[in-house]
Scaffold this active site. Structure first.
Site, PDB file in Angstrom:
ATOM      1  CB  CYS A  63      -0.876  -0.027   1.251  1.00 29.15           C
ATOM      2  SG  CYS A  63      -1.888   1.444   1.423  1.00 29.15           S
ATOM      3  CB  CYS A  69      -3.035   4.252   6.474  1.00 29.00           C
ATOM      4  SG  CYS A  69      -4.706   3.624   6.745  1.00 29.00           S
ATOM      5  CB  CYS A  72      -1.988  -2.162   7.507  1.00 28.54           C
ATOM      6  SG  CYS A  72      -3.359  -2.756   6.500  1.00 28.54           S
ATOM      7  CB  CYS A 146      -7.695   0.348   0.969  1.00 31.54           C
ATOM      8  SG  CYS A 146      -7.677  -0.622   2.500  1.00 31.54           S
ATOM      9  CD  GLN A 226     -17.283 -12.329  12.409  1.00 28.56           C
ATOM     10  OE1 GLN A 226     -16.100 -12.003  12.279  1.00 28.56           O
ATOM     11  NE2 GLN A 226     -17.809 -12.635  13.574  1.00 28.56           N
ATOM     12  CG  PHE A 253     -21.708 -10.719  22.905  1.00 29.06           C
ATOM     13  CD1 PHE A 253     -21.726  -9.412  23.352  1.00 29.06           C
ATOM     14  CD2 PHE A 253     -21.357 -11.734  23.806  1.00 29.06           C
ATOM     15  CE1 PHE A 253     -21.387  -9.098  24.675  1.00 29.06           C
ATOM     16  CE2 PHE A 253     -21.028 -11.435  25.131  1.00 29.06           C
ATOM     17  CZ  PHE A 253     -21.035 -10.110  25.560  1.00 29.06           C
ATOM     18  CG  ASP A 320     -18.380 -13.123  17.958  1.00 29.15           C
ATOM     19  OD1 ASP A 320     -17.226 -12.742  18.260  1.00 29.15           O
ATOM     20  OD2 ASP A 320     -18.860 -12.987  16.809  1.00 29.15           O
ATOM     21  CB  CYS A 347     -11.738  -9.697  18.000  1.00 30.18           C
ATOM     22  SG  CYS A 347     -12.686  -8.582  19.042  1.00 30.18           S
TER      23      CYS A 347
HETATM   24  C1  LIG Z   1     -18.057  -9.086  17.659  1.00 30.67           C
HETATM   25  S1  LIG Z   1     -19.733  -8.684  17.293  1.00 30.67           S
HETATM   26  C2  LIG Z   1     -20.348 -10.299  16.897  1.00 30.67           C
HETATM   27  C3  LIG Z   1     -21.676 -10.338  16.199  1.00 30.67           C
HETATM   28  C4  LIG Z   1     -22.037 -11.667  15.539  1.00 30.67           C
HETATM   29  N1  LIG Z   1     -21.738 -12.802  16.403  1.00 30.67           N
HETATM   30  C5  LIG Z   1     -21.336 -11.822  14.196  1.00 30.67           C
HETATM   31  O1  LIG Z   1     -20.477 -12.707  14.078  1.00 30.67           O
HETATM   32  O2  LIG Z   1     -21.664 -11.077  13.273  1.00 30.67           O
HETATM   33  C6  LIG Z   1     -20.338  -8.327  18.880  1.00 30.67           C
HETATM   34  C7  LIG Z   1     -21.826  -8.042  18.954  1.00 30.67           C
HETATM   35  O3  LIG Z   1     -22.164  -7.845  20.333  1.00 30.67           O
HETATM   36  C8  LIG Z   1     -23.100  -6.783  20.432  1.00 30.67           C
HETATM   37  N2  LIG Z   1     -22.941  -6.283  21.803  1.00 30.67           N
HETATM   38  C9  LIG Z   1     -22.032  -5.400  22.277  1.00 30.67           C
HETATM   39  N3  LIG Z   1     -22.134  -5.300  23.612  1.00 30.67           N
HETATM   40  C10 LIG Z   1     -23.141  -6.130  23.995  1.00 30.67           C
HETATM   41  C11 LIG Z   1     -23.710  -6.491  25.239  1.00 30.67           C
HETATM   42  N4  LIG Z   1     -23.276  -5.969  26.382  1.00 30.67           N
HETATM   43  N5  LIG Z   1     -24.702  -7.397  25.263  1.00 30.67           N
HETATM   44  C12 LIG Z   1     -25.162  -7.946  24.119  1.00 30.67           C
HETATM   45  N6  LIG Z   1     -24.661  -7.647  22.902  1.00 30.67           N
HETATM   46  C13 LIG Z   1     -23.665  -6.755  22.837  1.00 30.67           C
HETATM   47  C14 LIG Z   1     -22.732  -5.839  19.318  1.00 30.67           C
HETATM   48  O4  LIG Z   1     -23.844  -5.053  18.950  1.00 30.67           O
HETATM   49  C15 LIG Z   1     -22.300  -6.813  18.219  1.00 30.67           C
HETATM   50  O5  LIG Z   1     -23.405  -7.161  17.421  1.00 30.67           O
END
Ligand SMILES: C[S@@+](CC[C@H](N)C(=O)[O-])C[C@H]1O[C@@H](n2cnc3c(N)ncnc32)[C@H](O)[C@@H]1O
Length: 398
Positions: A63, A69, A72, A146, A226, A253, A320, A347
């Site tokens: 890049c 930037c 990365c 990018c 994702q 989540f 997640d 993550c």
């Molecule tokens: C890393 S993302 C994962 C979403 C989904 N599993 C995916 O793979 O697309 C985390 C998610 O948690 C939600 N989130 C954040 N804080 C939260 C909380 N305290 N309770 C419930 N959901 C929450 C966010 O809105 C988001 O959609």
């Protein structure tokens, strides 16, 4: 001389007085002349003044704005070395911060391509210029290129930069189901319109569709998605396989349902928890479209859902969370739930390790840990960790 790369992406060296020196944009084995940019009692930060001799892993960034930037960290590091470093960062976090016993080596699933993988990105428009943020700053790094974006998105970025919109704000570039790129403004007005209950949503852009195996997941611009389009299927497959099947799964989540649709095929009943209103709308619509009435969607914070859980414990909890992880209180509530298996998608290795420490203390053991390289050229690493109850404390290092 740079000894290794640390979590966060900086190279690590030692000063003559023994202090650790962190050097951004350096590679293992580099011989460098550096200048300290901040005094520190225990460690120093430094920037590269001259590259005296490159280390064996140093390579040419793709890049033109790499290094300026903020997107990365590692385009100057060969991909094989990036993968090895991420494996070590994850392993080290679990052993050192989580103090857990790992069942074996940590494997990493590479991105099929180390560039051209991103199926979604946010771009800034400021006074007729388009780009991302400068490293360590809120200022704009203008660019029309990018190379981590999927080719269609990189072309959309070039289009946007060639004909910049009049209004300042954020735009979302995303791959639609047909592989074409869609650019949607995420300005304050758009956000307000979208969050008003019952308001027409056309202005916010119709949902984009992620195709993950047999599942179709519509995601409204602004809702979490994702990002690595090349690893959607392997990631979903790994989580579904780890979850197995049975009577009842709890998913925390859940977002727009990236994992939920597959869980709904494997479990008689699924409770899916998500706090974001727009994501919950997407999730409910995606479940309806897929004909999955066996999923109960709860819009509430995951921590509260855990605290308020009554009745039969689910056989599996899939979670997640965002970067901060579940947190100590949430992890303790998860323990009280008494699920036989926990599939933790993370993550951030450090917060994963802290959550894992609470579970191991309570008798869960790590039975599998895999990394997924969702973000090549950056120091970010995604992990799928499976923990089983009844490890009797064997998961904890003495
Ligand atoms: C890393 S993302 C994962 C979403 C989904 N599993 C995916 O793979 O697309 C985390 C998610 O948690 C939600 N989130 C954040 N804080 C939260 C909380 N305290 N309770 C419930 N959901 C929450 C966010 O809105 C988001 O959609």
């Amino acid at each position: 001389v740079i000894e290794r790369l640390a979590a966060g992406g900086d190279g690590v060296a030692h000063a003559a007085d023994g202090r650790v020196v962190f050097v951004p944009f350096s590679a293992p084995g580099d011989r460098l002349r550096v200048r300290a940019v901040g005094p520190g009692a225990r460690f120093l930060r430094a920037r590269i003044v001259a590259l005296l001799a490159p280390g064996p892993a140093r390579t040419e960034p793709a890049c033109p704005v790499f290094g300026r930037c903020g997107g990365c960290d590692w385009q100057h590091v060969a991909y094989a070395a990036q993968l090895e470093t991420k494996r070590e960062i994850l392993r080290d976090a679990l052993l050192r911060l989580g103090r857990v016993t790992l069942p074996g080596d940590v494997s990493i699933v590479p991105s099929p391509s180390p560039y051209g993988y991103r199926g979604r990105a946010r771009v800034r428009v400021e006074r007729g210029r388009v780009g991302f943020r400068l490293a360590g700053s809120r200022a704009l790094c203008a660019t029309s290129r990018c190379p981590v974006l999927a080719p269609a998105l990189e072309a959309a970025l070039a289009d946007l930069a060639a004909r910049p919109p009049g209004d300042d704000g954020e735009w979302e570039l995303a791959l639609a189901a047909d592989g074409a790129a869609r650019a949607t403004p995420l300005g304050a007005r758009e956000r307000a319109r979208r969050s008003r209950p019952g308001a027409p949503r056309a202005g916010a852009g119709a949902p984009l569709e992620q195709r993950v195996g047999e599942d179709r997941i519509g995601i409204t611009p602004g809702v979490f998605a994702q990002a690595n389009a090349l690893l959607w299927e392997p990631l979903a497959e790994a989580v579904h396989t780890a979850a197995g099947g049975g009577a009842l799964a709890l998913e925390l989540f859940a977002g727009a349902g990236f994992f939920t649709l597959g869980l709904a095929r494997r479990f008689a009943r699924v409770v899916a928890v998500e706090s974001d209103a727009a994501a919950v709308r997407d999730l409910a619509r995606n479940l309806r479209d897929a004909g999955r009435p066996n999923v109960e969607v709860r819009r509430e914070p995951a921590e509260r859902a855990l605290e308020r859980w009554r009745g039969t414990p689910p056989s599996v909890v899939v979670l997640d969370p965002p970067r901060g992880g579940l947190g100590a209180a949430g992890a303790r509530a998860l323990v009280r739930l008494g699920a036989g298996r926990v599939v933790h998608v993370s993550c951030d290795p450090a917060t994963l390790a802290r959550d894992a420490a609470v579970l191991t203390e309570a008798g869960y053991a790590v039975t599998s840990l895999r990394a997924f390289d969702l973000f090549p050229q950056t120091a970010h690493v995604e992990a799928v960790m499976v923990m089983e109850r009844g490890g009797g404390g064997v998961g904890r290092v003495a």
